[in-house]
Each structure stands twice: as C-alpha cells, then as structure tokens.
Write a protein that holds these residues in place. Structure first.
Motif, PDB file in Angstrom:
ATOM      1  N   VAL A   6     -13.539 -42.087  41.417  1.00  0.00           N
ATOM      2  CA  VAL A   6     -12.583 -41.029  41.106  1.00  0.00           C
ATOM      3  C   VAL A   6     -13.218 -39.871  40.341  1.00  0.00           C
ATOM      4  CG1 VAL A   6     -10.642 -42.640  41.076  1.00  0.00           C
ATOM      5  CG2 VAL A   6     -11.868 -42.167  38.956  1.00  0.00           C
ATOM      6  N   GLY A   7     -14.505 -40.002  39.976  1.00  0.00           N
ATOM      7  CA  GLY A   7     -15.139 -38.961  39.180  1.00  0.00           C
ATOM      8  C   GLY A   7     -15.482 -37.735  40.011  1.00  0.00           C
TER       9      GLY A   7
ATOM     10  N   ASP B  93     -12.896 -41.725  47.369  1.00  0.00           N
ATOM     11  CA  ASP B  93     -12.258 -40.404  47.404  1.00  0.00           C
ATOM     12  C   ASP B  93     -12.966 -39.422  48.331  1.00  0.00           C
ATOM     13  OD1 ASP B  93     -14.560 -39.866  45.972  1.00  0.00           O
ATOM     14  OD2 ASP B  93     -13.560 -38.674  44.424  1.00  0.00           O
ATOM     15  N   GLY B  94     -14.099 -39.821  48.928  1.00  0.00           N
ATOM     16  CA  GLY B  94     -14.808 -38.949  49.859  1.00  0.00           C
ATOM     17  C   GLY B  94     -15.781 -37.992  49.198  1.00  0.00           C
ATOM     18  N   LEU B  95     -15.915 -38.057  47.864  1.00  0.00           N
ATOM     19  CA  LEU B  95     -16.777 -37.104  47.148  1.00  0.00           C
ATOM     20  C   LEU B  95     -18.004 -37.771  46.540  1.00  0.00           C
ATOM     21  CD1 LEU B  95     -14.074 -34.950  45.303  1.00  0.00           C
ATOM     22  CD2 LEU B  95     -15.398 -34.327  47.322  1.00  0.00           C
ATOM     23  N   ALA B  96     -18.418 -38.899  47.105  1.00  0.00           N
ATOM     24  CA  ALA B  96     -19.523 -39.646  46.503  1.00  0.00           C
ATOM     25  C   ALA B  96     -20.824 -38.855  46.484  1.00  0.00           C
ATOM     26  CB  ALA B  96     -19.721 -40.968  47.238  1.00  0.00           C
TER      27      ALA B  96
ATOM     28  N   HIS C  82      -8.288 -39.884  49.046  1.00  0.00           N
ATOM     29  CA  HIS C  82      -8.391 -39.067  47.846  1.00  0.00           C
ATOM     30  C   HIS C  82      -7.280 -39.393  46.861  1.00  0.00           C
ATOM     31  CE1 HIS C  82      -8.710 -35.341  45.343  1.00  0.00           C
ATOM     32  NE2 HIS C  82      -9.983 -35.605  45.534  1.00  0.00           N
ATOM     33  N   GLY C  83      -6.217 -40.052  47.348  1.00  0.00           N
ATOM     34  CA  GLY C  83      -5.141 -40.482  46.460  1.00  0.00           C
ATOM     35  C   GLY C  83      -5.568 -41.527  45.460  1.00  0.00           C
ATOM     36  N   VAL C  84      -6.792 -42.065  45.625  1.00  0.00           N
ATOM     37  CA  VAL C  84      -7.300 -43.049  44.670  1.00  0.00           C
ATOM     38  C   VAL C  84      -7.386 -42.467  43.261  1.00  0.00           C
ATOM     39  CG1 VAL C  84      -9.756 -42.510  44.940  1.00  0.00           C
ATOM     40  CG2 VAL C  84      -9.070 -44.846  44.371  1.00  0.00           C
ATOM     41  N   ILE C  85      -7.495 -41.144  43.143  1.00  0.00           N
ATOM     42  CA  ILE C  85      -7.580 -40.544  41.814  1.00  0.00           C
ATOM     43  C   ILE C  85      -6.281 -40.732  41.036  1.00  0.00           C
ATOM     44  CG2 ILE C  85      -9.279 -38.839  42.569  1.00  0.00           C
ATOM     45  CD1 ILE C  85      -7.053 -36.748  42.565  1.00  0.00           C
ATOM     46  N   MET C  86      -5.200 -41.113  41.752  1.00  0.00           N
ATOM     47  CA  MET C  86      -3.932 -41.381  41.084  1.00  0.00           C
ATOM     48  C   MET C  86      -3.699 -42.878  40.897  1.00  0.00           C
ATOM     49  SD  MET C  86      -2.846 -38.429  40.383  1.00  0.00           S
ATOM     50  CE  MET C  86      -1.216 -38.881  39.820  1.00  0.00           C
ATOM     51  N   HIS C  87      -3.812 -43.657  42.001  1.00  0.00           N
ATOM     52  CA  HIS C  87      -3.505 -45.090  41.865  1.00  0.00           C
ATOM     53  C   HIS C  87      -4.694 -45.900  41.359  1.00  0.00           C
ATOM     54  CE1 HIS C  87      -5.690 -46.092  45.544  1.00  0.00           C
ATOM     55  NE2 HIS C  87      -5.034 -45.153  46.188  1.00  0.00           N
TER      56      HIS C  87
END
Length: 676
Positions: free
Chosen positions: A202-203, A232-235, A313-318
């Motif tokens: 999530v970072g 989140d796809g931003l690794a 990307h919703g992982v940043i919430m759940h």
C-alpha cells in the motif's frame, strides 16, 4: 551483472553486513520458494517442484532465498505433508552458496498464538536457518526480544522487520521511534538488517521514499531491505523509490510466479533499476533459467490461485495482505459466501479505522474473521439489505460523526453496542492486551461493551500492556514431550517434537500420515500427488533412494459393501489393494434452537472439547459460567466457546476435528440453579 557469490552460509553477521555495505549494487532476496507461494497459491507449491530452481539460485548471486517460515510451515505439514526440516536439509544440499531465510511472527513464531519464552527458545535452537526475519503485527519491539537473543547468540543474522501501512497515524516519527527501539534491542547497527515490511502493498512511491530517506538520515550505517507486495499495482515505482532513498536489498520473485498478491517480478525489477541508473547484483542468465523452469510446472497449481483476479488498488483501504488474500477467498468459497467478499473488504476498511494495528498474520486473520462474521450475521438476518445497512451505519459513524459515539442517534448507538457481540476469541484477546500493546492505544470504550456486554467495564479494568514474553508462564516441556510419546507410542525425534510444539493436532496428523505413507509426498509428481492416476494405463515413474519405480493403473472396481479393489502394476508386478471406504451417507445437521442448546458461532473445525486447565469435558460433567467448553478453528484462528451459565452437559453432538457450520448444535445443557 555478475554471478559472484558475495554472501554465503557460515559467514558471521558482521561479515554479511560488511559485504552488503561494500557491494556497490542492489542485492536481491528471492521469495519464490516461500512468500510467492503463500501470497498467490495458498502455500501449495511443493518442495519437489521448487527444488528444481536450486542450481540456478546457487549461482544467481542472491542475498538470500526466503524458503521457509510464515504459514508455509503449517500448510506444509497440514496439506502438502512436507516437513520444514526436510526442506531445509534438501536446500542446504542443493544450494550451499545461498543464505536460507525464514519469516517468524515474534512470539507466535510459525503459529498463530503467543508462545511462552521457553518454547520460543527450544524451537529456534533446533532450526538451521541463516537469516531470521522477525516482525510484530503490533510493532511491539518487546515481543521480538527472545527471538533476537537466541538468533544472535547462535551467530545467525537477525533481521527485524517493521510492519508498514500507509495511514495518517503511521508517520516518519512513529517509525523512527521503532527503529530506535530495534537498534537498542540489537546493540547497534553492525549485526542486523532492518526490513520494512509492506505486507499489503500500500506504500505509495512518495511515501516510501520519504520513510527510507528519514531512516537513512537518522541511521546512515543501517542496512535496509524492502519487502513489498504488488497488490496495488505500484510495486515497481515504489521499489525504485526505496532503492534511491537507501534500500540495499529488495525482495522479488520469479516473473513466472508473479500474479497479483506476491512480490514484484525479479527480471523486471532488475531491468527497471538498471535503466534508472542503479547497479543490480544478479546473474541474469541463471535468473532467466529459473523463470523458465517455473513455467514447466506452475500449470499444476492453477487450482490454488485466488478466484479474485487482478491487481487491486482498493487494497490501500481494506489492507488485506497478499498472504491472506487467496486463503480468505478460499474460505468464502467453501463457506458459500464468496458473493459477500466486496462487502467484507469494505467492512475491513471501516474496521481498520476503529481498531488500529497492522493487517499481517495473525492480525489479518483477526480482521478477516471478525469482519466476515459481522457481514455474514447481517446477511443471514436481513440479506443484502442488512449488509448494506451495517456498512452505511459504520460509514456514517466514521466519516460523518468522526467516531463520536455520543453524536449518533440512540438506535444507532444500540446497534453499535451489539456489533462485536459475536467477535472471535482472538479479537477479544487482542483488545485486552494478550498480544501486547496496540500501536495507537486501546479502542474506544463502546467497543468493549459491544464485545463483552455487561462485562465490558470489567474487561477494560483488566487490560494490560505486558509483552506475552512477560505475561505467559513457561510450559512444562517434559510433560509435552511425554504427551507426544504416549500419542505416538514411541519416543519422538527432536524435529517431531518441535513440530508438535508449534501445531499439536496437525503435527500429530502429519507424523501418522508419514508413518503410513512414507516419503510419498516427496517423490510423486504434482499432478499425480493431487489427482492420482486418472485412467487405466496411466503410469508414473520416479526414483526413490536410488531405486527406480513404475506404478501403472490397471483397473479400479466398483464399491461393494464399503470395499473397493484397485489393481495396480508396480514395477511390472500385479498388486491388488483393498480400499475401505465408508458408504456415502447424508448426515443430518442438528441446529441449535432452544435456550439449552449451544451452537457454533462460526463455520470451523472443532479442535478442542474442554479446556487446557481441565482437559476434555464429557456428557454428564458439571461446567461453570464463563468456563471454556470447546474451541473452533477458522482461518487459523482460535474461537473459544464459553458456558453461558452453571450447567450439566446432557449431550455433546460433535467430535474432535469435525467440521461444523454456523448455528450447528454442539452441546445440550441443563442449567443448575443456585438453589438446586
């Protein structure tokens, strides 16, 4: 870059740290043998397949191979029927140039509950691992103390890990305080590597750069490693940000293993970093060969992948971490509530703002079981209208009322005060301090009333912030050893005893399985291990202890009186095997209905009837209000069931290791009145 081996087993921690500092390149840890399988394949990747990569790992120039630990230990004995000690021995032989790395959950080690200090010491002393990555889901550095002491005393590399999430309360100041506590615990920066564990992925790149830069500014000699899931796809940009800000080692996995919830692809990371002007220590030829080898066998594991596909990307919430994603979806699928997963994830994003900690084992299981239980409860009572209602209630409470309980209308307050009434035992243990102190303090008082009812205020007064290392008394290891000896009817090996200390029930099942079937899990190809020989004429060939074997299916007869005869050709000799199979029967499930009935609060497995102090309970026994009478396991979490009043047990309707459904009858009680 190069295939030179710059660290290897036998080096002291100081030598390893010194070599990393002078490498002048980014080093890589491959998680392909452990976390890749946990995050995307439910820990089902077998050592028989993974060991095909060992010759490449041995020449790849890796910093380490994370090949051990986490939930792989438990699933190994429970499903794959492989011992973690077997894996270590095999990999030691096949890749002597590679540091073997494990992951432990501070006082939980490879289990799901805090263990006392003497068990932690006993277990760590028997496991031959070079790099010990240790994290706390509460970031309670005190809980790492015993692991650090034993590992460093053994001359192995201790790698403390800080659990990371991106939230308004996880500031650089918060993390720097933790780094200071870790450095003090380990006596400086010359014998440790600090890992930032971004377990949910999530970072953001900007946030990760800021954190690594702040740590390096404060501790310029501290070697940093970045572990990040790719959810989140931003690794890739986050990894570059970490490397530019001072990370020396990055976790990756083979490109052909990469799906959605594990780490970033090895070759892609190496290429991206090099194109960004950074050196990477990697033998690309060997890495590419390992990637291609995975393609030869990964098709056998498609069944184990999560039904929830794609980056999220919703992982940043759940904040559901990679290790928990596939197993939670599997649980939902088996439980018949897969359609509720979007609502459960939304519930988790709201829950995370009420009770603050890090969603990594066992925290991820506590969050999952608690939130899925709430959603299922509302679904059973009112369908999707009920599910939407409770989500709307919590959204208003958090976003509009800013968690001001008194600002909610009376009917909403009443509902909130029952929200956690069915919460699992581990949630209750968490909020009274059984795992250690929570990173942002205790939840609000209404949560205790919601969870414990009239006993809420009493539970608040009983809260404590002691580390489990100080709160739990030592176990009687001689008694436990004798207990296992009696169950096996022989003296257990040291390794069997360690397995038993971690997971008593599943270790016993594993030992008995291997006594009956030998090394079958190690020699059968994966398709045969899972599906058998599917038709007449199908054959499997393998070598075992230097002897070639050939097994061919000839015929399998129909079932008659519970017996099936299978005709097989073993090394060209016809053999007939008699298989006893109970006839399929439809078993009626009794549901708890009356006031004297005790039902299962959740779907799970009955793993204890009784409690540790008293032992088993039986029909006819007298039980007392508040006494634990059974324990269910679900999603690797314990869920204790307590007597609601003083009573005599008139009937027990389930047996040990039985799977039960929510509401299924477990006990029938007869209440004992005070004047009886």
């Amino acid at each position: 870059m190069t295939n030179s081996v710059f660290v290897k087993p036998g080096m002291s921690p100081k030598e390893i740290i010194n070599n990393v500092r002078h490498l002048d390149a980014i080093a890589l840890t491959s998680t392909g043998m452990r976390d890749a399988g946990q995050s995307d394949y439910k820990n089902r990747l077998r050592i028989r397949d993974l060991s095909t990569l060992s010759s490449n790992y041995n020449e790849m120039g890796l910093f380490s191979s994370e090949c051990h630990g986490g939930a792989r230990w438990h699933v190994g004995i429970m499903n794959r029927r492989e011992s973690p000690f077997e894996e270590i021995a095999l990999l030691r032989e096949k890749m002597p140039n590679v540091l073997l790395q494990t992951l432990v959950r501070e006082t939980n080690l490879w289990g799901y509950r805090p263990y006392p200090k003497n068990i932690i010491e006993q277990v760590i002393a028997k496991v031959d691992i070079d790099v010990w990555r240790c994290f706390s889901f509460l970031n309670d550095v005190r809980n790492m103390r015993t692991v650090a002491e034993v590992v460093m005393k053994r001359g192995r590399l201790f790698q403390p890990a800080i659990s990371f999430t991106q939230a308004d309360w996880t500031t650089n100041g918060y993390f720097l305080k933790l780094v200071g506590e870790i450095v003090d615990l380990c006596g400086g920066t010359n014998e440790i590597i600090l890992c930032i564990k971004d377990m949910a992925g999530v970072g953001s790149p900007l946030r990760i750069h800021s954190l690594f830069d702040a740590i390096k500014q404060a501790y310029p000699d501290l070697v940093l490693q970045y572990h990040r899931h790719a959810t989140d796809g931003l690794a890739l940009p986050a990894i570059l940000a970490a490397a530019q800000a001072g990370a020396s080692i990055i976790d990756v996995e083979e490109d052909s293993l990469t799906r959605f919830y594990g780490q970033a692809p090895l070759l892609s990371v190496a290429s991206f970093l090099e194109e960004s002007g950074m050196n990477v220590h990697l033998n690309t030829k060997e890495a590419d060969e390992a990637v291609q080898k995975v393609r030869d066998w990964i098709r056998h594991y498609e069944w184990a992948e999560s039904p929830f596909k794609g980056f999220d990307h919703g992982v940043i919430m759940h904040r559901m971490p990679g290790g928990a994603f596939p197993s939670s979806f599997e649980q939902a699928q088996k439980g018949g509530f897969l359609h509720l997963m979007p609502a459960i994830l939304k519930m988790m994003s709201l829950y995370n703002q009420i009770v603050k900690y890090f969603d990594v084992t066992p925290g991820s299981q506590i969050t999952w079981v608690t939130c899925s239980g709430i959603v299922n409860h509302y679904d059973k009572e009112r369908g999707m209208a009920g599910v939407n209602h409770v989500i709307d209630l919590l959204t208003r409470f958090i976003e509009e009322k800013k968690q001001d309980f008194d600002a909610m209308p009376p009917e909403d307050q009443h509902e909130l005060l029952h929200l956690f009434r069915g919460a699992p035992g581990d949630f209750k243990n968490l909020i009274v301090g059984s795992y250690g102190k929570l990173p942002m303090g205790w939840p609000s008082d209404w949560v205790y009333t919601s969870c414990f009812g009239d006993e809420g205020q009493e539970k608040i007064s009983q809260r404590h912030e002691d580390s489990p290392l100080d709160a739990l008394p030592d176990e009687d290891l001689k008694r436990l050893h004798q207990e296992l000896s009696e169950k096996l009817d022989r003296t257990p090996s040291e390794e069997e005893f360690v397995l038993y200390l971690m997971h008593p029930k599943d270790a016993l099942d594993f030992i008995k399985f291997r006594e009956k079937y030998g090394d079958t899990p190690l020699v059968l190809p994966t398709d045969v291990w899972k599906c058998g020989l599917q038709k007449a004429g199908a054959k499997v060939e393998f070598e075992y202890r230097g002897v070639p074997y050939s097994i061919e299916r000839v015929s399998i007869g129909a079932e008659h009186d519970g017996i099936i005869h299978a005709v097989m050709k073993v090394n060209n000799q016809i053999r007939v095997f008699k298989i006893e199979t109970p006839r399929a029967r439809k078993t009626e499930i009794r549901i708890a209905k009356g006031l004297t009935d005790i039902g299962a609060p959740i779907n799970g497995t009955v793993w204890r009837i009784g409690n540790p102090e008293r032992g088993p309970v039986r029909a006819g026994d007298i039980i007392h209000k508040g006494e634990e009478i059974a324990n269910l396991e679900a999603m690797k979490m314990e869920n204790a069931i307590f007597a609601p009043y003083n009573a005599q047990i008139t009937e027990i309707t389930v047996r040990l290791n039985q799977m039960v459904k929510q509401g299924q009858l477990l006990f029938v009680l007869e209440e004992i009145k005070e004047n009886d």
